[in-house]
Scaffold this motif. Structure first.
Motif, mmCIF file in Angstrom:
data_model
loop_
_atom_site.group_PDB
_atom_site.id
_atom_site.type_symbol
_atom_site.label_atom_id
_atom_site.label_comp_id
_atom_site.label_asym_id
_atom_site.label_seq_id
_atom_site.Cartn_x
_atom_site.Cartn_y
_atom_site.Cartn_z
ATOM 1 N N ASP A 124 42.784 22.137 35.240
ATOM 2 C CA ASP A 124 41.943 23.332 35.188
ATOM 3 C C ASP A 124 42.620 24.410 34.354
ATOM 4 O O ASP A 124 41.982 25.079 33.543
ATOM 5 C CB ASP A 124 41.697 23.866 36.608
ATOM 6 N N VAL A 125 43.935 24.545 34.573
ATOM 7 C CA VAL A 125 44.692 25.565 33.838
ATOM 8 C C VAL A 125 44.589 25.295 32.342
ATOM 9 O O VAL A 125 44.336 26.200 31.540
ATOM 10 C CB VAL A 125 46.168 25.573 34.285
ATOM 11 N N GLN A 126 44.790 24.043 31.964
ATOM 12 C CA GLN A 126 44.772 23.705 30.537
ATOM 13 C C GLN A 126 43.369 23.845 29.949
ATOM 14 O O GLN A 126 43.217 24.272 28.814
ATOM 15 C CB GLN A 126 45.283 22.276 30.347
ATOM 16 N N ASP A 127 42.355 23.480 30.739
ATOM 17 C CA ASP A 127 40.985 23.513 30.219
ATOM 18 C C ASP A 127 40.535 24.929 29.860
ATOM 19 O O ASP A 127 39.789 25.110 28.904
ATOM 20 C CB ASP A 127 40.019 22.909 31.251
ATOM 21 N N ARG A 162 40.088 43.258 29.180
ATOM 22 C CA ARG A 162 39.127 43.373 30.287
ATOM 23 C C ARG A 162 38.078 42.273 30.264
ATOM 24 O O ARG A 162 37.332 42.125 31.222
ATOM 25 C CB ARG A 162 38.477 44.756 30.258
ATOM 26 N N PHE A 163 38.030 41.525 29.194
ATOM 27 C CA PHE A 163 37.144 40.364 29.157
ATOM 28 C C PHE A 163 37.880 39.176 29.777
ATOM 29 O O PHE A 163 39.086 39.005 29.570
ATOM 30 C CB PHE A 163 36.756 40.006 27.714
ATOM 31 N N ALA A 164 37.184 38.360 30.536
ATOM 32 C CA ALA A 164 37.841 37.184 31.134
ATOM 33 C C ALA A 164 38.108 36.142 30.066
ATOM 34 O O ALA A 164 39.157 35.522 30.042
ATOM 35 C CB ALA A 164 36.975 36.591 32.226
ATOM 36 N N MET A 165 37.126 35.945 29.174
ATOM 37 C CA MET A 165 37.348 34.937 28.134
ATOM 38 C C MET A 165 36.515 35.213 26.897
ATOM 39 O O MET A 165 35.543 35.978 26.941
ATOM 40 C CB MET A 165 37.057 33.530 28.676
ATOM 41 N N LYS A 166 36.958 34.605 25.818
ATOM 42 C CA LYS A 166 36.218 34.699 24.552
ATOM 43 C C LYS A 166 35.766 33.290 24.193
ATOM 44 O O LYS A 166 36.571 32.363 24.181
ATOM 45 C CB LYS A 166 37.129 35.259 23.464
ATOM 46 N N VAL A 216 40.666 31.858 27.720
ATOM 47 C CA VAL A 216 41.271 32.990 28.438
ATOM 48 C C VAL A 216 42.336 33.663 27.573
ATOM 49 O O VAL A 216 42.419 34.881 27.514
ATOM 50 C CB VAL A 216 41.876 32.525 29.790
ATOM 51 N N LEU A 217 43.160 32.851 26.906
ATOM 52 C CA LEU A 217 44.280 33.428 26.153
ATOM 53 C C LEU A 217 43.844 33.977 24.796
ATOM 54 O O LEU A 217 44.438 34.923 24.294
ATOM 55 C CB LEU A 217 45.391 32.380 25.966
ATOM 56 N N SER A 218 42.835 33.358 24.199
ATOM 57 C CA SER A 218 42.468 33.786 22.841
ATOM 58 C C SER A 218 41.942 35.219 22.831
ATOM 59 O O SER A 218 41.999 35.879 21.805
ATOM 60 C CB SER A 218 41.440 32.829 22.241
ATOM 61 N N VAL A 219 41.441 35.698 23.960
ATOM 62 C CA VAL A 219 40.927 37.067 23.985
ATOM 63 C C VAL A 219 42.047 38.089 24.165
ATOM 64 O O VAL A 219 41.885 39.256 23.849
ATOM 65 C CB VAL A 219 39.843 37.206 25.090
ATOM 66 N N LEU A 242 50.781 37.761 27.692
ATOM 67 C CA LEU A 242 49.805 37.842 28.784
ATOM 68 C C LEU A 242 50.261 38.877 29.808
ATOM 69 O O LEU A 242 51.399 38.850 30.264
ATOM 70 C CB LEU A 242 49.688 36.466 29.432
ATOM 71 N N SER A 243 49.347 39.798 30.155
ATOM 72 C CA SER A 243 49.675 40.825 31.158
ATOM 73 C C SER A 243 49.452 40.257 32.554
ATOM 74 O O SER A 243 48.763 39.252 32.713
ATOM 75 C CB SER A 243 48.768 42.030 30.950
ATOM 76 N N PRO A 244 50.031 40.890 33.573
ATOM 77 C CA PRO A 244 49.751 40.427 34.948
ATOM 78 C C PRO A 244 48.254 40.444 35.265
ATOM 79 O O PRO A 244 47.760 39.569 35.969
ATOM 80 C CB PRO A 244 50.513 41.436 35.804
ATOM 81 N N ARG A 245 47.498 41.436 34.709
ATOM 82 C CA ARG A 245 46.055 41.445 34.943
ATOM 83 C C ARG A 245 45.418 40.208 34.309
ATOM 84 O O ARG A 245 44.564 39.554 34.904
ATOM 85 C CB ARG A 245 45.435 42.715 34.339
ATOM 86 N N GLY A 246 45.919 39.884 33.109
ATOM 87 C CA GLY A 246 45.416 38.691 32.430
ATOM 88 C C GLY A 246 45.735 37.434 33.241
ATOM 89 O O GLY A 246 44.928 36.504 33.332
ATOM 90 N N LEU A 247 46.949 37.421 33.852
ATOM 91 C CA LEU A 247 47.360 36.264 34.659
ATOM 92 C C LEU A 247 46.450 36.103 35.876
ATOM 93 O O LEU A 247 46.033 34.992 36.216
ATOM 94 C CB LEU A 247 48.816 36.464 35.088
ATOM 95 N N LEU A 248 46.118 37.245 36.501
ATOM 96 C CA LEU A 248 45.213 37.210 37.661
ATOM 97 C C LEU A 248 43.839 36.672 37.246
ATOM 98 O O LEU A 248 43.240 35.845 37.946
ATOM 99 C CB LEU A 248 45.056 38.617 38.233
ATOM 100 N N THR A 249 43.372 37.155 36.089
ATOM 101 C CA THR A 249 42.069 36.696 35.592
ATOM 102 C C THR A 249 42.098 35.199 35.337
ATOM 103 O O THR A 249 41.163 34.470 35.686
ATOM 104 C CB THR A 249 41.728 37.444 34.289
ATOM 105 N N TRP A 250 43.216 34.765 34.747
ATOM 106 C CA TRP A 250 43.354 33.326 34.426
ATOM 107 C C TRP A 250 43.255 32.501 35.710
ATOM 108 O O TRP A 250 42.556 31.505 35.784
ATOM 109 C CB TRP A 250 44.695 33.105 33.722
ATOM 110 N N GLN A 251 43.993 32.966 36.737
ATOM 111 C CA GLN A 251 43.974 32.223 38.001
ATOM 112 C C GLN A 251 42.555 32.145 38.564
ATOM 113 O O GLN A 251 42.121 31.099 39.032
ATOM 114 C CB GLN A 251 44.907 32.890 39.010
ATOM 115 N N ARG A 252 41.796 33.277 38.467
ATOM 116 C CA ARG A 252 40.452 33.285 39.029
ATOM 117 C C ARG A 252 39.541 32.330 38.233
ATOM 118 O O ARG A 252 38.722 31.604 38.817
ATOM 119 C CB ARG A 252 39.909 34.726 39.022
#
Lengths: 798, 318
Positions: B281-284, B175-179, B289-292, B253-263
């Motif tokens: 942007d995706v790489q940056d 539920r966190f966008a990023m760590k 996003v993924l570490s959380v 990565l869950s679909p919710r995580g994927l949506l968060t990543w896109q946002r």
């Protein structure tokens, strides 16, 4: 899943090979027709149009996807209709221009090919690409099995290699999409090549083990075949038409053909065979000897009494009597006539001698005297199925040669002389048990002791083929032979042509080479017999063109003037062009009448003795002075062939040393300058693409140019690096940042990822940025970055 | 550069707001410009932020500054082992005067919630944040209480201290966008920090409000309209699929995580001044996003993310 560029290129390659295979088949069926070419051109044009339309629709799709999709459907429908119409139209044009109709399977093949082309053109959809490959497999197999030739075998091999590579790529893409555990993402090339190589080697090893012809026949059963467009169609592949009648007659033959068979049918036609029974009339004593006819006696059981009309089959490849095994009502078979004089089974081109001439009086060729020929003796049976009659002494021990077997099938030839290949030494006719069927004519030509050889007779002949590398020595003119009339001018010319070469075969070759290269063969040229004019002199010094007998006579006269024992032969020349690959038969037609020269050969000094010559008889060796005609030699061994190729190549190079040096120089220069040259070509392509009216297309063309140029200078973008990182790394390497348009990455990103967003700069500025990038990018950087891997640049940039 | 469709005035006001937020954060957290950009991306994407770092590196300061900067109602929650769910969400209390149960709002009813040392409280209490973080609402005794649109959780945790801590459950991490980890500042930055501290008052002044919750809401709306092209979307999906294929990653990565990543990618593009997203942007934002949300038997998320980015080709020209 979107197909990778490699897979798309492979699909195009597979489609191309399949098209080539279809074309190969069509070409062999209609060698002179331009319709297949035209049809293919139309299909390819339509495919290109389809591709363009699709691309345009995709670009429009950004703004109005639904409308674009419906437009695309309509255009595709129209193009499909046009493609199918192209096949039908081609058939109609064929019918009008060449009076040939394509059988249904050919129409089907063309339609399938067109469908495949359409699918390959609409590859943006991955499924279409896969269907294109599937269609190409079917089309290739279909075309290959329809007509197996060396070209189609080579194409099929290419198809198999490309097909296996496509399968590997497809499988690899599948694996990659499922699991990205490994860092490797592109197909490992070395194992792939190894896998394909192993498969091909396995196939080559299995090929001789399996009965490949049987397999081919079995597989071809899965493909549709109509057999032809009418009941009896000469183009029938088999099956329908007269296909089911084309089986070996076992008990109930219905037609005659030039075959060796255990079955004999009763006929009014003259034959080599005759049945002797209690009803036979026997030889009538009152008939003059010339009218008496020799025949091979047959057992009465060999022929079945049947007074029905029998059909005659002279078509090559239809070598079996036409029969029906079932008891159902038979169709009345029609005669299948051929205009060929005779058919030959065996290696060609072949000279078949009928007459020999040893005298020339300035106007006409003639034979004087009598050839002291050896005798005939029947070989002891049991050495083979046929009883061979050996021309004793015809194969002296000093000839190193290869024995060639030919089967002559006499069709419309009306002569008692057997068309004999050079150095004939054995002859056989089926069911023959005596040698008195043959005799020698005055000029030494083997003849049959009949008025003329009956039609549909089959004669097996065996002759020596000399090896090109070890020709025997030539005999010199002897006084007892009648010399040909020789004019001084001709003998001077002969000496002039041969003055720089050694005596023997080199002189003969040089003389023939002069005639073959400096004189023109013109079979229709007429020679008027004006008193006092030597025809040969006129041919040699004035006209410099003429029919083959002038070439042969001239060569014989000149060779005699040089002291060689030469004579002119006439007969037939079995051309390679008349070889029917399906039947394995070469037909000889009336216009294949030909004249050539023969030279008398003797053994080497150690082996040759006068009494040897007398015992073995003369050995005449064929020499061909006429351009366009070849002499058949013994098959070369692989090493001999390689050696000859090397010699020919070195001779060619020596003869054109200036051109070769120039070519070498150009090739070296191109190799040294290959990178700048290729760079220039890429820039030219970019110049062409840059004319597009669409701004996005222009930027895309520039990005594409940069990617290609980077690959050329070995600083390709690593697959994981983004465009921005890559261009930034390139910028870092530039000595002078002024050269680099810093805003270009922004523009490139906008085109690649911006989709519907508005342009970041005005059109003119974007065009300037693209030009600057195309001018400078990677050219200077490549020099600065020698020895550095592309990934290092990206690391530096990040 | 790249805002051709918007009005000039709007563009300037947007630019000013972002610049002001950037300036404020950079003045408090010195020498961490890239981390500040990520924090802003997280804020604009409407996601929640987990700050994980060693003690004394400015986590709480960053969180407090962020909350002050946004304005609105700020609540702070010092997570302790005896903290109960009701202490966060609120509870009903009987009013003797009115003879009725009245709802007493907990600290969660705020625009910015700072959950300090979140891993020191029990999983039971941590779970009280689930509904609020994902759905921006709290349900107590069958009554649903709606939280503000800009509700933003900044949680901090200490990765070194293992005594008396309760690791966050995977469901909550998602539920966190990023760590983010701020890390130690450089020598120059530390010298600067020391110099500025001389003569400064002990109490930290509250940062000025540079944006209102409504303004933030508008910016978040704008971020959601940033174009993510087909190629970039495909790249995101390929990356997400790859995380699920790795053997050492048990939870991809869950679909919710994927949506968060896109946002977050959209927010990043917005901060860069573009109206479309790129693979850069995706790489940056890939690592924070993924570490959380990546769970597995790997030593560090950074290695996995680096391997992932190396494995999947970036889309350029197909």
């Amino acid at each position: 899943m979107v197909a990778s560029p490699t897979m798309r290129y492979l699909t195009l390659l597979l489609t191309g090979v399949a098209i080539a295979l279809v074309h190969c088949t069509m070409r062999e069926r209609q060698p002179n027709s331009v319709v297949p070419f035209a049809q293919l051109a139309v299909v390819l044009c339509l495919a290109i149009i389809l591709h363009r339309v699709q691309r345009a629709c995709q670009l429009d799709g950004r703004t109005n996807a639904q409308q674009a999709a419906s437009h695309l459907k309509i255009v595709k429908g129209i193009l499909f209709t046009l493609l199918i119409a192209a096949t039908m139209l081609a058939d109609i044009v064929n019918h009008i221009c060449y009076d040939t109709r394509s059988p249904a399977e050919i129409l089907l093949l063309c339609t399938l090919r067109d469908m495949m082309v359409v699918l390959a053109a609409s590859q943006s959809n991955d499924r279409a690409g896969r269907f294109a490959v599937l269609a190409s497999l079917y089309v290739s197999l279909f075309a290959f099995l329809m007509r197996v030739s060396s070209a189609s075998i080579a194409l099929m091999c290419a198809y198999l290699i490309a097909g296996m590579w496509w399968l590997l790529e497809s499988h690899w893409a599948d694996v990659r999409s499922r699991c990205t555990r490994t860092g490797e993402t592109s197909l490992p090339v070395v194992p792939a090549i190894f896998a394909i190589g192993t498969c091909m080697a396995g196939a080559i090893l299995i090929f001789p083990i399996t009965n490949s012809i049987q397999t081919t026949t079995d597989i071809s059963g899965f493909f549709p075949s109509s057999g032809g467009t009418s009941w009896h169609d000469p183009r029938a592949q088999g099956g329908v038409g007269d296909g089911d009648q084309l089986v070996r007659a076992e008990s109930d033959a219905d037609s005659f053909g030039p075959v060796e068979s255990e079955l004999f049918l009763e006929s009014e036609m003259p034959s080599l065979y005759d049945v002797i029974n209690e009803f036979s009339e026997g030889v009538r004593e009152e008939k003059p000897k010339q009218q008496q006819r020799r025949a091979i006696p047959l057992n009465a059981n060999a022929s079945r009494e049947n007074h029905e009309n029998r059909a005659l089959s002279e078509q090559p490849g239809r070598e079996f009597s036409l029969v029906r095994r079932s008891r159902r009502k038979r169709t009345a078979l029609k005669d299948k006539r051929s205009t060929a004089l005779l058919q030959i089974l065996g290696r060609v081109p072949l000279h078949l001698g009928l007459h020999a001439y040893n005298h020339y009086d300035g106007h006409r060729l003639s034979w004087t005297g009598k050839e002291t020929r050896n005798s005939l003796e029947l070989e002891t049976p049991g050495q083979g199925s046929a009883n061979w009659v050996r021309l004793s002494g015809a194969s002296p021990p000093w000839i190193t040669s290869h024995a060639d077997l030919h089967q002559l099938r006499i069709l419309n030839l009306r002569t008692e002389r057997i068309p004999s290949p050079p150095n004939l030494f054995r002859v056989a006719v089926d069911h023959m048990h005596t040698s008195n069927l043959f005799r020698f004519a005055d000029d030494g030509v083997l003849s049959m002791d009949l008025e003329c050889i009956p039609q549909l007779s089959v004669i097996n002949v065996m002759s020596h083929r000399l090896s090109r590398s070890s020709m025997p020595d030539l005999a010199h003119t002897t006084t007892d032979n009648t010399p040909l009339a020789i004019s001084t001018r001709i003998s001077q010319l002969a000496r002039q042509w041969t003055q720089d070469v050694d005596a023997g075969w080199s002189q003969v070759d040089s003389l023939c080479e002069h005639l073959r290269s400096e004189y023109v063969l013109d079979q229709d040229a007429t020679t008027e017999d004006e008193g006092g004019t030597d025809l040969l002199e006129e041919f040699l010094f004035v006209r410099k063109r003429g029919p083959d007998y002038l070439f042969a006579s001239t060569a014989a006269v000149m060779l005699r003037s040089l002291g060689y024992e030469a004579r002119v032969r006439s007969g037939f020349y079995a051309r390679s062009e008349n070889y029917d690959a399906d039947a394995g038969i070469t037909s000889v037609y009336p216009n294949d009448l030909h004249f050539w020269v023969e030279l008398l050969a003797v053994g080497s000094d150690e082996e040759f003795e006068n009494n040897e010559h007398a015992r073995h008889g003369p050995v005449w060796i064929t020499v061909e002075p006429t351009p366009g005609y070849d002499v058949l030699y013994a098959p070369e061994t692989l090493w001999a062939r390689i050696g000859r190729c090397l010699t020919d190549a070195s001779r060619f190079v020596m003869r054109r040393w200036r051109s070769t040096l120039a070519l070498l120089f150009v090739a070296t220069t191109v190799w040294i300058l290959r990178i700048p040259l290729w760079d220039r070509c890429l820039t030219l392509v970019w110049n062409y693409d840059f004319r597009s009216e669409c701004q996005r297309d222009r930027v895309l063309a520039t990005v594409r140019l940069l990617e290609r140029r980077a690959a050329l200078y070995k600083v390709s973008r690593p697959h994981h690096a983004t465009l921005l990182q890559w261009l930034q790394s390139h910028k870092n390497l530039l000595p002078d940042e002024q050269q680099w348009p810093s805003d270009f990455p922004i523009v490139a990103s906008w085109v690649l990822y911006g989709e519907t967003t508005s342009a970041p700069f005005n059109e003119r500025h974007i065009a300037t940025l693209c030009r600057m990038a195309a001018r400078s990018a990677f050219r200077t950087a490549a020099r600065a970055s020698q020895g550095k891997a592309a990934s290092e640049f990206v690391l530096e940039a990040t | 550069m790249g805002f051709g469709t918007n009005l000039e005035a709007e563009r300037i006001s947007t630019f000013d707001s972002i610049e002001a937020m950037r300036r404020t954060l950079n003045s408090v957290i010195r020498g961490k410009e890239s981390a500040v950009e990520l924090v802003l991306a997280c804020l604009l994407s409407g996601g929640h932020l987990l700050l994980e770092d060693l003690p004394g590196l400015g986590k709480t300061t960053l969180a407090k500054t962020l909350s002050y900067m946004i304005g609105g109602k700020f609540s702070r929650l010092q997570c302790t082992p005896d903290l109960m769910p009701n202490d966060i969400t609120g509870f009903y209390i009987f009013n003797q005067k009115t003879r009725e149960f009245e709802f007493n709002e907990g600290p969660i009813f705020s625009d910015v919630l700072l959950a300090d040392e979140i891993n020191r409280t029990t999983p039971r209490t941590q779970s009280a944040l689930f509904e609020a973080m994902s759905e921006r609402q709290v349900t107590i005794d069958r009554t649903c209480h709606i939280l503000p649109e800009t509700f933003f959780v900044i949680a901090t945790q200490n990765p070194v201290d293992y005594h008396g801590v309760y690791p966050l459950p995977e469901a909550q991490l998602d539920r966190f966008a990023m760590k983010l980890s701020l890390g130690y500042p450089s020598r120059t930055t530390e010298l600067d920090i020391l110099a500025r501290d001389i003569g400064r008052e002990r109490r930290v002044e509250a940062a000025e409000h540079v944006i209102t919750p409504t303004g933030l809401s508008v910016l978040q709306e704008r971020v959601s309209q940033i174009v993510v092209g087909e190629k970039v979307r495909g790249y995101l999906v390929d990356l997400a699929a790859a995380t699920r294929g790795y053997r050492d990653v048990t939870l991809g990565l869950s679909p919710r995580g994927l949506l968060t990543w896109q946002r977050v990618v959209q927010a990043r593009a917005f901060l860069m001044g573009r109206d479309f997203a790129t693979p850069d942007d995706v790489q940056d934002v890939a690592l924070p996003v993924l570490s959380v949300r990546l769970v597995g038997e790997f030593s560090s998320a950074e290695t996995v993310v680096q391997r992932l980015l190396n494995d999947i080709p970036t889309p350029v020209i197909t």
